[in-house]
Design a protein around this motif. Structure first.
Motif, PDB file in Angstrom:
ATOM      1  N   GLY A  13      12.140  62.578  89.772  1.00 58.88           N
ATOM      2  CA  GLY A  13      12.316  60.962  89.899  1.00 58.88           C
ATOM      3  C   GLY A  13      13.675  60.602  90.049  1.00 58.88           C
ATOM      4  O   GLY A  13      13.823  59.359  89.841  1.00 58.88           O
ATOM      5  N   SER A  15      15.089  60.686  93.325  1.00 58.83           N
ATOM      6  CA  SER A  15      15.237  60.193  94.725  1.00 58.83           C
ATOM      7  C   SER A  15      13.957  60.427  95.407  1.00 58.83           C
ATOM      8  O   SER A  15      12.777  60.882  94.736  1.00 58.83           O
ATOM      9  N   GLY A  18       9.640  60.522  94.294  1.00 62.43           N
ATOM     10  CA  GLY A  18       9.755  60.366  92.902  1.00 62.43           C
ATOM     11  C   GLY A  18      10.511  59.158  92.304  1.00 62.43           C
ATOM     12  O   GLY A  18      10.237  58.556  91.327  1.00 62.43           O
ATOM     13  N   SER A  38      19.744  66.799  88.647  1.00 59.03           N
ATOM     14  CA  SER A  38      20.832  66.222  88.601  1.00 59.03           C
ATOM     15  C   SER A  38      21.000  65.262  87.233  1.00 59.03           C
ATOM     16  O   SER A  38      22.010  64.775  86.805  1.00 59.03           O
ATOM     17  N   ASP A  57      15.190  70.640  84.774  1.00 58.82           N
ATOM     18  CA  ASP A  57      14.776  71.645  85.829  1.00 58.82           C
ATOM     19  C   ASP A  57      13.350  71.948  85.612  1.00 58.82           C
ATOM     20  O   ASP A  57      13.076  72.481  84.428  1.00 58.82           O
ATOM     21  N   VAL A  58      12.348  71.704  86.499  1.00 58.26           N
ATOM     22  CA  VAL A  58      11.082  72.043  86.146  1.00 58.26           C
ATOM     23  C   VAL A  58      10.587  73.737  86.140  1.00 58.26           C
ATOM     24  O   VAL A  58       9.688  74.124  85.681  1.00 58.26           O
ATOM     25  N   ASN A  84       5.791  65.809  90.469  1.00 58.80           N
ATOM     26  CA  ASN A  84       6.224  65.406  91.923  1.00 58.80           C
ATOM     27  C   ASN A  84       7.074  66.357  92.317  1.00 58.80           C
ATOM     28  O   ASN A  84       7.335  66.424  93.735  1.00 58.80           O
ATOM     29  N   ALA A  85       8.064  66.951  91.578  1.00 60.46           N
ATOM     30  CA  ALA A  85       9.298  67.639  92.096  1.00 60.46           C
ATOM     31  C   ALA A  85       8.844  68.662  93.115  1.00 60.46           C
ATOM     32  O   ALA A  85       7.933  69.547  92.817  1.00 60.46           O
ATOM     33  N   PRO A 179       0.598  62.797  99.952  1.00 59.21           N
ATOM     34  CA  PRO A 179       1.182  62.078 101.115  1.00 59.21           C
ATOM     35  C   PRO A 179       0.952  62.681 102.521  1.00 59.21           C
ATOM     36  O   PRO A 179       1.064  64.002 102.572  1.00 59.21           O
ATOM     37  N   GLY A 180       1.182  61.909 103.520  1.00 57.59           N
ATOM     38  CA  GLY A 180       1.376  62.411 104.878  1.00 57.59           C
ATOM     39  C   GLY A 180       3.002  62.429 105.103  1.00 57.59           C
ATOM     40  O   GLY A 180       3.762  62.948 104.123  1.00 57.59           O
ATOM     41  N   GLU A 218       8.617  63.532 110.125  1.00 59.82           N
ATOM     42  CA  GLU A 218       8.914  63.116 108.771  1.00 59.82           C
ATOM     43  C   GLU A 218      10.091  62.006 108.842  1.00 59.82           C
ATOM     44  O   GLU A 218      10.018  60.930 108.020  1.00 59.82           O
TER      45      GLU A 218
HETATM   46  N1  LIG Z   1       8.763  63.954 102.410  1.00 63.23           N
HETATM   47  C1  LIG Z   1       7.187  64.237 102.699  1.00 63.23           C
HETATM   48  O1  LIG Z   1       7.080  64.119 103.953  1.00 63.23           O
HETATM   49  C2  LIG Z   1       6.398  64.473 101.922  1.00 63.23           C
HETATM   50  C3  LIG Z   1       4.999  64.908 102.358  1.00 63.23           C
HETATM   51  C4  LIG Z   1       4.071  65.164 101.529  1.00 63.23           C
HETATM   52  C5  LIG Z   1       4.431  65.786 100.248  1.00 63.23           C
HETATM   53  N2  LIG Z   1       5.730  65.606  99.565  1.00 63.23           N
HETATM   54  C6  LIG Z   1       5.895  66.069  98.335  1.00 63.23           C
HETATM   55  O2  LIG Z   1       6.591  65.057  97.685  1.00 63.23           O
HETATM   56  C7  LIG Z   1       7.153  65.642  96.569  1.00 63.23           C
HETATM   57  C8  LIG Z   1       8.621  64.737  96.342  1.00 63.23           C
HETATM   58  O3  LIG Z   1       9.363  65.189  97.643  1.00 63.23           O
HETATM   59  P1  LIG Z   1      10.518  64.127  98.216  1.00 63.23           P
HETATM   60  O4  LIG Z   1       9.902  64.038  99.818  1.00 63.23           O
HETATM   61  O5  LIG Z   1      10.544  62.709  97.364  1.00 63.23           O
HETATM   62  O6  LIG Z   1      11.617  64.948  98.323  1.00 63.23           O
HETATM   63  P2  LIG Z   1      13.066  64.729  97.961  1.00 63.23           P
HETATM   64  O7  LIG Z   1      13.649  63.440  98.203  1.00 63.23           O
HETATM   65  O8  LIG Z   1      13.769  66.166  98.224  1.00 63.23           O
HETATM   66  O9  LIG Z   1      13.162  64.683  96.437  1.00 63.23           O
HETATM   67  C9  LIG Z   1      12.727  65.657  95.605  1.00 63.23           C
HETATM   68  C10 LIG Z   1      13.082  65.216  94.093  1.00 63.23           C
HETATM   69  O10 LIG Z   1      12.970  66.448  93.293  1.00 63.23           O
HETATM   70  C11 LIG Z   1      13.950  66.893  92.553  1.00 63.23           C
HETATM   71  N3  LIG Z   1      13.843  68.097  92.389  1.00 63.23           N
HETATM   72  C12 LIG Z   1      14.058  69.176  93.121  1.00 63.23           C
HETATM   73  N4  LIG Z   1      13.869  70.355  92.676  1.00 63.23           N
HETATM   74  C13 LIG Z   1      13.708  70.239  91.249  1.00 63.23           C
HETATM   75  C14 LIG Z   1      13.451  70.755  90.005  1.00 63.23           C
HETATM   76  N5  LIG Z   1      13.508  72.300  90.120  1.00 63.23           N
HETATM   77  N6  LIG Z   1      13.384  70.301  88.809  1.00 63.23           N
HETATM   78  C15 LIG Z   1      13.343  69.025  88.680  1.00 63.23           C
HETATM   79  N7  LIG Z   1      13.609  68.264  89.701  1.00 63.23           N
HETATM   80  C16 LIG Z   1      13.805  68.732  91.055  1.00 63.23           C
HETATM   81  C17 LIG Z   1      14.986  66.136  93.359  1.00 63.23           C
HETATM   82  O11 LIG Z   1      16.243  65.742  92.325  1.00 63.23           O
HETATM   83  P3  LIG Z   1      17.421  67.175  91.909  1.00 63.23           P
HETATM   84  O12 LIG Z   1      17.827  67.595  93.166  1.00 63.23           O
HETATM   85  O13 LIG Z   1      18.495  66.142  91.348  1.00 63.23           O
HETATM   86  O14 LIG Z   1      16.757  67.811  91.243  1.00 63.23           O
HETATM   87  C18 LIG Z   1      14.487  64.800  93.775  1.00 63.23           C
HETATM   88  O15 LIG Z   1      14.358  63.971  92.795  1.00 63.23           O
HETATM   89  C19 LIG Z   1       7.278  66.850  96.774  1.00 63.23           C
HETATM   90  O16 LIG Z   1       6.433  67.676  96.034  1.00 63.23           O
HETATM   91  C20 LIG Z   1       6.942  67.088  98.375  1.00 63.23           C
HETATM   92  O17 LIG Z   1       6.363  68.597  98.557  1.00 63.23           O
HETATM   93  C21 LIG Z   1       6.750  65.113 100.430  1.00 63.23           C
END
Ligand SMILES: NC(=O)c1ccc[n+]([C@@H]2O[C@H](COP(=O)([O-])OP(=O)(O)OC[C@H]3O[C@@H](n4cnc5c(N)ncnc54)[C@H](OP(=O)(O)O)[C@@H]3O)[C@@H](O)[C@H]2O)c1
Length: 274
Positions: A13, A15, A18, A38, A57-58, A84-85, A179-180, A218
């Protein structure tokens, strides 16, 4: 009213998708526990009555249980969890080590399972609760050089639907959001399998080409708010849909992938990314 969503835990949540969802849920009047490693608040927000950034941390089941306990002691209820993480590890199937495969499943699959596990007893006791998981269009579109990511997201999608059936009689609803391409920190955080980075790898050039195409999609992708809005919309519905693909164009794509002959689908995806 029973079933109204007032208190939500969202993982990842701080960035990206989330962060956007946490902001929008807060704006909609929900009390949000925005969890990340973080513990940062989503951009533009700080700790307040309706926004609680938490370190969690999940991958650490004890940390997840501690946060869920805290929510119950502070709010007396937990109405929804948004799992979501997640992260991505790219690489051809043959050149991805088992350790890298396990790393792909750790946060993005087992992290979801640990989070859901901590919430379900509360939801059952309350007689209501909602589970939203963030899957991906990659769950139905088998992405070359991201095969394990596709596998994880297909797993999350099916797990969510199976859970929906298992928990319906307890008053629990489940929805997977797919999501795409979204412009977030996900692209820069993606790791590439070590063996695939070796110029001698038989997959080296194809992996590079595939990753370049996916990265371009992306960085030119949707704003994370588009997905955040779709999540909020489901949380506000009386009955959530089991599966949601935000935007007309991506839902059409998912529809087509499921209906067209798979040999044709694989040919098209191969032309795009391989
Ligand atoms: N971006 C895309 O194109 C896309 C497309 C389809 C699906 N998704 C999915 O959407 C979800 C979110 O992705 P996003 O694009 O928003 O990525 P992102 O910008 O990298 O954000 C990831 C978030 O997850 C947190 N995180 C990472 N590891 C964690 C852990 N072990 N425990 C708790 N929090 C954790 C990060 O914060 P910290 O680093 O502080 O932990 C951050 O808040 C993911 O499941 C991804 O697979 C993304």
């Amino acid at each position: 009213m029973k079933g109204d969503v007032k208190v939500v835990l969202i993982t990842g949540g701080s960035s990206g998708i989330g962060g956007a969802a946490a902001r929008l849920m807060c704006d909609a009047g929900m009390t949000v526990y925005a969890a990340s490693r973080s513990g940062k608040a989503p951009e533009g927000y700080s700790e307040g009555k309706h926004m609680h950034p938490v370190v969690m941390d999940v991958n650490d089941a004890t940390a997840v249980a501690t946060v869920v306990d805290r929510i119950i002691s502070e709010q007396g209820r937990l109405d929804a969890v948004v799992c979501n993480a997640g992260n991505g590890i790219a690489g051809p199937v043959e050149e991805t080590s088992i350790e890298e495969v396990e790393a792909q499943f750790r946060t993005t699959f087992y992290g979801v399972v640990k989070t859901i596990d901590a919430c379900l007893p509360i939801f059952r006791k309350q007689g209501h609760g909602r589970v939203v998981t963030v899957s991906s269009v990659a769950a139905v579109a088998p992405l070359p050089y991201q095969g394990f990511y596709s596998a994880v997201k297909a797993g999350i999608l099916n797990l969510t639907k199976a859970l929906a059936i298992e928990t319906k009689d307890f008053g629990i609803q489940c929805c997977s959001v797919m999501p795409g391409d979204v412009k977030t920190g996900f692209t820069a955080a993606r790791k590439v399998a070590v063996k695939a980075q070796d110029a001698d790898s038989p997959y080296f050039l194809k992996t590079l080409k595939g990753l370049e195409a996916m990265t371009k999609d992306e960085v030119n992708g949707m704003k994370p708010e588009v997905i955040g809005r779709a999540i909020v919309r489901q949380l506000r519905r009386r009955r959530m849909k089991p599966e949601v693909t935000p935007t007309f164009i991506y839902s059409l794509l998912v529809w087509a992938i499921r209906r067209f002959p798979q040999s044709f689908v694989l040919r098209i995806i191969g032309k795009m990314y391989s």
